[in-house]
Every structure is written in C-alpha cells, then in structure tokens.
Design a protein around this motif. Structure first.
Motif, PDB file in Angstrom:
ATOM      1  N   LYS A   1       0.818  -1.283  -0.003  1.00 24.95           N
ATOM      2  CA  LYS A   1      -0.119   0.063   0.082  1.00 24.95           C
ATOM      3  C   LYS A   1       0.787   1.159   0.023  1.00 24.95           C
ATOM      4  O   LYS A   1       1.795   1.514   0.582  1.00 24.95           O
ATOM      5  CB  LYS A   1      -0.698  -0.111   1.130  1.00 24.95           C
ATOM      6  CG  LYS A   1      -1.752  -1.197   1.176  1.00 24.95           C
ATOM      7  CD  LYS A   1      -2.913  -1.229   2.283  1.00 24.95           C
ATOM      8  CE  LYS A   1      -3.896  -2.072   2.096  1.00 24.95           C
ATOM      9  NZ  LYS A   1      -4.355  -2.908   3.531  1.00 24.95           N
ATOM     10  N   SER A   2       0.566   2.361  -0.865  1.00 23.86           N
ATOM     11  CA  SER A   2       1.557   3.445  -0.912  1.00 23.86           C
ATOM     12  C   SER A   2       0.598   4.729  -0.826  1.00 23.86           C
ATOM     13  O   SER A   2      -0.345   5.086  -0.839  1.00 23.86           O
ATOM     14  CB  SER A   2       1.873   3.436  -2.554  1.00 23.86           C
ATOM     15  OG  SER A   2       0.672   3.841  -3.339  1.00 23.86           O
ATOM     16  N   ALA A   3       1.582   5.550  -0.100  1.00 23.95           N
ATOM     17  CA  ALA A   3       1.157   6.948  -0.146  1.00 23.95           C
ATOM     18  C   ALA A   3       0.714   7.409  -1.148  1.00 23.95           C
ATOM     19  O   ALA A   3      -0.005   8.499  -1.060  1.00 23.95           O
ATOM     20  CB  ALA A   3       2.336   7.741   0.931  1.00 23.95           C
ATOM     21  N   TYR A   4       1.289   7.356  -2.229  1.00 30.30           N
ATOM     22  CA  TYR A   4       0.970   7.806  -3.658  1.00 30.30           C
ATOM     23  C   TYR A   4      -0.454   7.477  -4.013  1.00 30.30           C
ATOM     24  O   TYR A   4      -1.384   8.592  -4.192  1.00 30.30           O
ATOM     25  CB  TYR A   4       1.991   7.459  -4.671  1.00 30.30           C
ATOM     26  CG  TYR A   4       1.489   8.006  -6.095  1.00 30.30           C
ATOM     27  CD1 TYR A   4       2.325   8.983  -6.762  1.00 30.30           C
ATOM     28  CD2 TYR A   4       0.779   7.099  -6.811  1.00 30.30           C
ATOM     29  CE1 TYR A   4       2.142   9.401  -7.931  1.00 30.30           C
ATOM     30  CE2 TYR A   4       0.353   7.593  -8.249  1.00 30.30           C
ATOM     31  CZ  TYR A   4       1.098   8.705  -8.812  1.00 30.30           C
ATOM     32  OH  TYR A   4       0.791   9.027  -9.998  1.00 30.30           O
ATOM     33  N   ALA A   5      -0.829   6.542  -4.000  1.00 34.01           N
ATOM     34  CA  ALA A   5      -2.410   5.881  -3.988  1.00 34.01           C
ATOM     35  C   ALA A   5      -3.200   6.539  -2.898  1.00 34.01           C
ATOM     36  O   ALA A   5      -4.217   6.982  -3.494  1.00 34.01           O
ATOM     37  CB  ALA A   5      -2.442   4.468  -4.083  1.00 34.01           C
ATOM     38  N   HIS A   6      -2.778   6.424  -1.896  1.00 34.04           N
ATOM     39  CA  HIS A   6      -3.760   7.257  -0.609  1.00 34.04           C
ATOM     40  C   HIS A   6      -3.870   8.616  -0.867  1.00 34.04           C
ATOM     41  O   HIS A   6      -4.764   9.153  -0.647  1.00 34.04           O
ATOM     42  CB  HIS A   6      -3.188   6.723   0.464  1.00 34.04           C
ATOM     43  CG  HIS A   6      -3.456   5.215   1.043  1.00 34.04           C
ATOM     44  ND1 HIS A   6      -2.937   4.173   0.295  1.00 34.04           N
ATOM     45  CD2 HIS A   6      -4.479   4.631   1.863  1.00 34.04           C
ATOM     46  CE1 HIS A   6      -3.363   2.936   0.867  1.00 34.04           C
ATOM     47  NE2 HIS A   6      -4.231   3.395   1.646  1.00 34.04           N
ATOM     48  N   ALA A   7      -2.857   9.117  -1.278  1.00 36.34           N
ATOM     49  CA  ALA A   7      -3.019  10.649  -1.527  1.00 36.34           C
ATOM     50  C   ALA A   7      -4.028  10.833  -2.625  1.00 36.34           C
ATOM     51  O   ALA A   7      -4.879  11.945  -2.438  1.00 36.34           O
ATOM     52  CB  ALA A   7      -1.717  11.352  -1.921  1.00 36.34           C
ATOM     53  N   PHE A   8      -4.094  10.059  -3.651  1.00 35.16           N
ATOM     54  CA  PHE A   8      -5.100  10.468  -4.602  1.00 35.16           C
ATOM     55  C   PHE A   8      -6.275  10.113  -4.177  1.00 35.16           C
ATOM     56  O   PHE A   8      -7.537  10.431  -4.718  1.00 35.16           O
ATOM     57  CB  PHE A   8      -4.697   9.616  -5.914  1.00 35.16           C
ATOM     58  CG  PHE A   8      -3.757  10.556  -6.820  1.00 35.16           C
ATOM     59  CD1 PHE A   8      -4.037  11.553  -7.286  1.00 35.16           C
ATOM     60  CD2 PHE A   8      -2.534   9.836  -7.117  1.00 35.16           C
ATOM     61  CE1 PHE A   8      -3.394  12.335  -8.100  1.00 35.16           C
ATOM     62  CE2 PHE A   8      -1.511  10.517  -7.782  1.00 35.16           C
ATOM     63  CZ  PHE A   8      -2.131  11.690  -8.214  1.00 35.16           C
ATOM     64  N   VAL A   9      -6.342   8.909  -3.417  1.00 34.95           N
ATOM     65  CA  VAL A   9      -7.606   8.822  -2.677  1.00 34.95           C
ATOM     66  C   VAL A   9      -8.314  10.153  -1.980  1.00 34.95           C
ATOM     67  O   VAL A   9      -9.654  10.366  -2.098  1.00 34.95           O
ATOM     68  CB  VAL A   9      -7.655   7.375  -1.657  1.00 34.95           C
ATOM     69  CG1 VAL A   9      -8.976   7.237  -1.188  1.00 34.95           C
ATOM     70  CG2 VAL A   9      -7.361   6.165  -2.500  1.00 34.95           C
ATOM     71  N   VAL A  10      -7.479  10.719  -1.163  1.00 34.99           N
ATOM     72  CA  VAL A  10      -7.872  11.866  -0.529  1.00 34.99           C
ATOM     73  C   VAL A  10      -8.362  12.905  -1.604  1.00 34.99           C
ATOM     74  O   VAL A  10      -9.335  13.644  -1.161  1.00 34.99           O
ATOM     75  CB  VAL A  10      -7.007  12.301   0.569  1.00 34.99           C
ATOM     76  CG1 VAL A  10      -7.217  13.975   0.863  1.00 34.99           C
ATOM     77  CG2 VAL A  10      -6.470  11.602   1.543  1.00 34.99           C
ATOM     78  N   LEU A  11      -7.667  13.207  -2.472  1.00 36.60           N
ATOM     79  CA  LEU A  11      -7.885  14.086  -3.502  1.00 36.60           C
ATOM     80  C   LEU A  11      -9.544  13.625  -4.280  1.00 36.60           C
ATOM     81  O   LEU A  11     -10.371  14.605  -4.402  1.00 36.60           O
ATOM     82  CB  LEU A  11      -6.813  13.892  -4.812  1.00 36.60           C
ATOM     83  CG  LEU A  11      -7.193  15.114  -5.983  1.00 36.60           C
ATOM     84  CD1 LEU A  11      -7.199  16.668  -5.317  1.00 36.60           C
ATOM     85  CD2 LEU A  11      -6.369  14.815  -7.008  1.00 36.60           C
ATOM     86  N   ALA A  12      -9.700  12.471  -4.562  1.00 37.08           N
ATOM     87  CA  ALA A  12     -10.546  11.893  -5.267  1.00 37.08           C
ATOM     88  C   ALA A  12     -12.073  12.404  -4.067  1.00 37.08           C
ATOM     89  O   ALA A  12     -13.151  12.756  -4.636  1.00 37.08           O
ATOM     90  CB  ALA A  12     -10.731  10.536  -5.346  1.00 37.08           C
ATOM     91  N   ALA A  13     -11.699  11.851  -3.141  1.00 35.11           N
ATOM     92  CA  ALA A  13     -12.845  11.999  -2.078  1.00 35.11           C
ATOM     93  C   ALA A  13     -13.168  13.423  -1.740  1.00 35.11           C
ATOM     94  O   ALA A  13     -14.292  13.857  -1.604  1.00 35.11           O
ATOM     95  CB  ALA A  13     -12.710  11.319  -0.660  1.00 35.11           C
ATOM     96  N   SER A  14     -12.275  14.404  -1.928  1.00 36.99           N
ATOM     97  CA  SER A  14     -12.337  15.764  -1.747  1.00 36.99           C
ATOM     98  C   SER A  14     -13.214  16.443  -2.845  1.00 36.99           C
ATOM     99  O   SER A  14     -14.152  16.972  -2.583  1.00 36.99           O
ATOM    100  CB  SER A  14     -11.035  16.467  -1.571  1.00 36.99           C
ATOM    101  OG  SER A  14     -10.568  16.033  -0.573  1.00 36.99           O
ATOM    102  N   SER A  15     -12.940  15.853  -4.008  1.00 34.78           N
ATOM    103  CA  SER A  15     -13.392  16.468  -5.265  1.00 34.78           C
ATOM    104  C   SER A  15     -14.990  15.901  -5.338  1.00 34.78           C
ATOM    105  O   SER A  15     -15.961  16.584  -5.366  1.00 34.78           O
ATOM    106  CB  SER A  15     -12.626  16.043  -6.320  1.00 34.78           C
ATOM    107  OG  SER A  15     -11.394  16.618  -6.401  1.00 34.78           O
ATOM    108  N   ALA A  16     -15.258  14.804  -4.965  1.00 37.23           N
ATOM    109  CA  ALA A  16     -16.332  14.170  -4.958  1.00 37.23           C
ATOM    110  C   ALA A  16     -17.526  14.673  -4.149  1.00 37.23           C
ATOM    111  O   ALA A  16     -18.635  14.749  -4.058  1.00 37.23           O
ATOM    112  CB  ALA A  16     -16.406  12.529  -5.008  1.00 37.23           C
ATOM    113  N   THR A  17     -16.844  14.914  -2.796  1.00 33.01           N
ATOM    114  CA  THR A  17     -17.602  15.684  -1.821  1.00 33.01           C
ATOM    115  C   THR A  17     -17.906  17.173  -2.158  1.00 33.01           C
ATOM    116  O   THR A  17     -19.183  17.415  -1.874  1.00 33.01           O
ATOM    117  CB  THR A  17     -16.914  15.629  -0.530  1.00 33.01           C
ATOM    118  OG1 THR A  17     -16.445  14.354  -0.083  1.00 33.01           O
ATOM    119  CG2 THR A  17     -17.348  16.475   0.772  1.00 33.01           C
ATOM    120  N   ALA A  18     -17.291  17.950  -2.730  1.00 33.92           N
ATOM    121  CA  ALA A  18     -17.392  19.245  -3.483  1.00 33.92           C
ATOM    122  C   ALA A  18     -18.545  18.889  -4.339  1.00 33.92           C
ATOM    123  O   ALA A  18     -19.467  19.745  -4.538  1.00 33.92           O
ATOM    124  CB  ALA A  18     -16.335  19.709  -4.069  1.00 33.92           C
ATOM    125  N   ALA A  19     -18.471  17.816  -5.146  1.00 31.79           N
ATOM    126  CA  ALA A  19     -19.461  17.598  -5.955  1.00 31.79           C
ATOM    127  C   ALA A  19     -20.795  17.053  -5.599  1.00 31.79           C
ATOM    128  O   ALA A  19     -21.728  16.750  -6.311  1.00 31.79           O
ATOM    129  CB  ALA A  19     -19.076  16.691  -7.246  1.00 31.79           C
TER     130      ALA A  19
END
Length: 425
Positions: free
Chosen positions: A112-130
């Motif tokens: 499990k990588s920080a790279y992938a998990h950072a993108f999960v945070v980004l995805a969840a942030s944008s989807a929450t805004a939407a």
C-alpha cells in the motif's frame, strides 16, 4: 494598447473549454463494471490487461467530479462508477486503507502506497464538493488512514510504502508521494472548510501542505533548484537511486523536470491558501517558484534540438531520458499560467502561449483524441513508459488552472463558480 496575454483572451478561454469537453468525452468509457476505473488505450477504450489501478480510479473520480460541478452531462455516472471502486473492491476491509491495484482477475496487488492514498484523499475531496453519495464518508476515512499510516509527525512528511497488512514499512521515502500529498491536503483543506465547515481539520491539512512545501523548496535550493527525488528512512538524499532503472514511471533516476514545474506551481497555491487563512506561507514562495521554473525550463525544454521537455536529467542538468511525457507539457502550461497570474510577468504568458502551440501541434492526438502520453526524442508517439492514455488528470488540469484563481483548489473553485467562461475573459 497591447493585445491581452493568452490566458486573458476570450477565444483562448473558449478553446480551453472546448478542449476540456473533448477530454471528458474521450474518457466516458473509463468506469469499470464492479467499481473503479479502467486504464484507457489510445482510442479511449478500456484496457482490461492493466487491471484496476487505485490512482487511475481516484484521478477519474477527481476529473469527472470537476465535470459534474461544471454541469457537463454524463459526468456524474462516471464519478459514481469509479467511486464505487474506492468504497468497494479497492478498499481493504481487513487491514484498512486501499490496495494499490487489482490484477486482471481482481486479485489485490501486494503493498500500500502513500501515492495511491493521497489520490484517494483528492478523489474524495472533489467528489464531496460535487455532492456525490458516499464521498463525505470516504473523505473522513481516507484522512484518518493517511494520518494513522502515512503521516510522519516528526518529519512533517509522508512515509511511502507499507506491506498490505500495514505491519512492515519500507525504508524508501519519495518526493512524488510528498508532492501529491501536498496537492491532496490543499484540496481537502478547502473542502473541509468551505463545504463541510470543519476549519480545525482543514487547518491541519493546510499546515501539513505548507510544511512539505517549505522543506522541498529548501532541498531544491541546496541542489541548484533540481528537486531531489529519493530519500532513505531518515530523509537523507539518495541521488543515485534507480540508476539502473532510469525511465521508471514513478521513481526515475535523476531530476524529474516535470516535478520541478509541479512544485513551482504548488508553492503558489500553498502561499495563496495560507494567506487566505491568515497563516504563515512558505518562506520566499514566489522566489522559489520562479527558481524551480527557471531550472526546469533551462534543463528540460528543447535542449536536444527539438521542441518538448525531456523526462529526466542528471544532477548537472544533462538529459538522461529524452522521451517527452505529456504530463510534463501539461504541467508546464499550468505553472506558466500560475506564475503569470501571481506576478503579472509577461514572460510567463509568452511561455504559456509557446507551450500550448507545442501541445496543439505535437502532443494532442487529433485523430483519436486526448494527448499522446509519451513521445520519443523525435516527438513520435511511443509507449515504452506510458502505453495508451491512462487517464485525463494532467490534461484536464491544464485546461482549468489558467481559468481559476490560485486559491481555493480546483473543485471548490469550480463549485463556487470562480472559473472564467469565454464571455468573462
């Protein structure tokens, strides 16, 4: 009176908008049955042989959340289909966090990588805004996992890679994961503050981002503004890391030109975010951004007799991998736009125009759509490092950064109606 700079011209803003819509059409088939997002081939068709990647899935959620926020029909179902992968089969229900990928048979990749998990945070942030269903809970979980598993409080930086069970931490530390952590923390901070009203957690995220930015700027300044990419567990620079794997897609040897450009832009976003919140910005953010930009351009742009940015250089600026990656050109235009917006210096607008001309004539695939993800040293399409057209993240960002303020981050800025339409330019 002189003509307005490119980013201010209504026709150019209109072109960016039309190109964005074309990109969203190209990726419309990316959502996978069962949740997640496919890697796309040269024609925009799913490539099942690549499995389901968490970072591709997360970038897809982010991009199509932006489309949803802009009112582009057909984007919301793509968001929801990809999001179902992050709340479903990509999520490790036993050990927590998210698998890096699933193979063609649906089996999780080890680690499990920080790279992938950072993108999960980004995805969840944008989807929450939407306002997508399940996104707010995903954001809370993603931040909790990142805080518990990937954030090194003492270093003020993220660790990089764990085994699947979160029992053994690899000794490698990397700047790529730190860069996308910075982006994700700035995005999460804006969503937490503006959409969810959680200023306390927003402050934590924002300060983590600005702390990373200060450290990276300091490291780069000590290295003639070439960003050190690889470190050991004590955050000691490892300049010869991957000397035998020079074109690695995520951890290449040497200085990565595109990362210099991305850090230059993130410094400006971090400065704007801190100032808007009444907090201390990274020291000398604009001067550091300029220096990173200048070094990346001097080392990377048209240095071998042909237009385009080389992928990597050695620590003295000589090209190592001469292939041109689409994401570097995308980040170059976005960073030039950000520097022009911050400083008003016409030289950045001139570079911006020059590089969009290059993208339009060389990097865009006018036959099949989207951008060629890799060109060789002669600017011919290649696929040795990046076969197909995995996702739309960098290209879509290049169409939006010039049309938005430096703060808030993309999803909240679009949600608040801050993007420039052609009539506003």
């Amino acid at each position: 009176m002189s003509a307005p700079a490119w980013p201010d011209r209504p026709t150019h803003v209109g072109w960016l908008e039309q190109h964005l819509l074309g990109l969203l059409r190209f990726g419309r088939r990316t959502a996978a049955d069962g949740g997640g997002a496919h890697w796309l081939d040269d024609d925009g068709a799913p490539d099942p042989s690549r499995g389901i990647q968490t970072w591709v899935t997360s970038r897809t959620v982010h991009v199509y959340s932006l489309g949803t926020l802009m009112g582009v029909p057909g984007c919301a179902p793509v968001v929801d289909g990809a999001l179902a992968g992050l709340t479903g089969r990509l999520r490790d229900r036993e050990h927590g966090g998210w698998f890096s990928s699933l193979d063609v048979d649906g089996r999780p990749e080890d680690g499990k990588s920080a790279y992938a998990h950072a993108f999960v945070v980004l995805a969840a942030s944008s989807a929450t805004a939407a306002g997508r269903p399940g996104a707010e809970a995903l954001l809370a979980e993603a931040l909790e996992v990142f805080d518990r598993r990937f954030w090194d409080v003492d270093a003020g930086l993220p660790v990089d890679t764990w085994d699947t069970a979160f029992s053994t931490l690899d000794g490698y530390r990397g700047i790529n994961a730190a860069m996308h952590t910075t982006e994700a923390m700035l995005a999460a901070a804006d969503v937490l503050a503006v959409v969810l009203g959680d200023e306390a957690t927003a402050r934590t995220c924002r300060r983590r981002a600005t702390g990373i930015l200060s450290k990276v700027a300091s490291w780069a300044a000590a290295n003639d503004w070439r960003v050190p990419e690889h470190f050991d567990a004590g955050w000691r620079v490892q300049l010869e890391y991957n000397a035998d794997r020079r074109d690695d897609p995520f951890k290449p040897y040497g200085a990565t030109v595109g990362h210099g450009l991305e850090w230059a832009r993130l410094l400006l976003h971090g400065e704007a975010a801190a100032l808007a919140a009444g907090e201390e910005p990274p020291a000398d953010a604009v001067a550091s951004s300029r220096a990173l930009f200048d070094r990346a351009v001097a080392d990377g742009w048209s240095v071998d007799g042909r237009d385009g940015f080389v992928y990597t250089t050695d620590w003295w600026g000589a090209p190592v991998v001469r292939d041109r990656m689409h994401w570097v050109a995308a980040e170059a235009t976005a960073t030039a736009a950000a520097l022009w917006l911050r400083t008003g210096d016409q030289a950045y607008a001139d570079r911006y125009a020059q590089w969009w001309d290059h993208v339009a004539t060389t990097v865009l695939d006018h036959e099949h759509g989207s951008w060629h993800h890799q060109l060789d040293a002669d600017n011919r399409p290649s696929g040795t490092v990046w076969p197909g057209k995995a996702d739309l993240y960098h290209a879509v960002g290049a169409t939006l950064v010039p049309r938005l303020p430096l703060q808030p981050s993309l999803a909240v800025a679009v949600r608040e109606g801050l993007w420039r339409a052609p009539a506003d330019a």
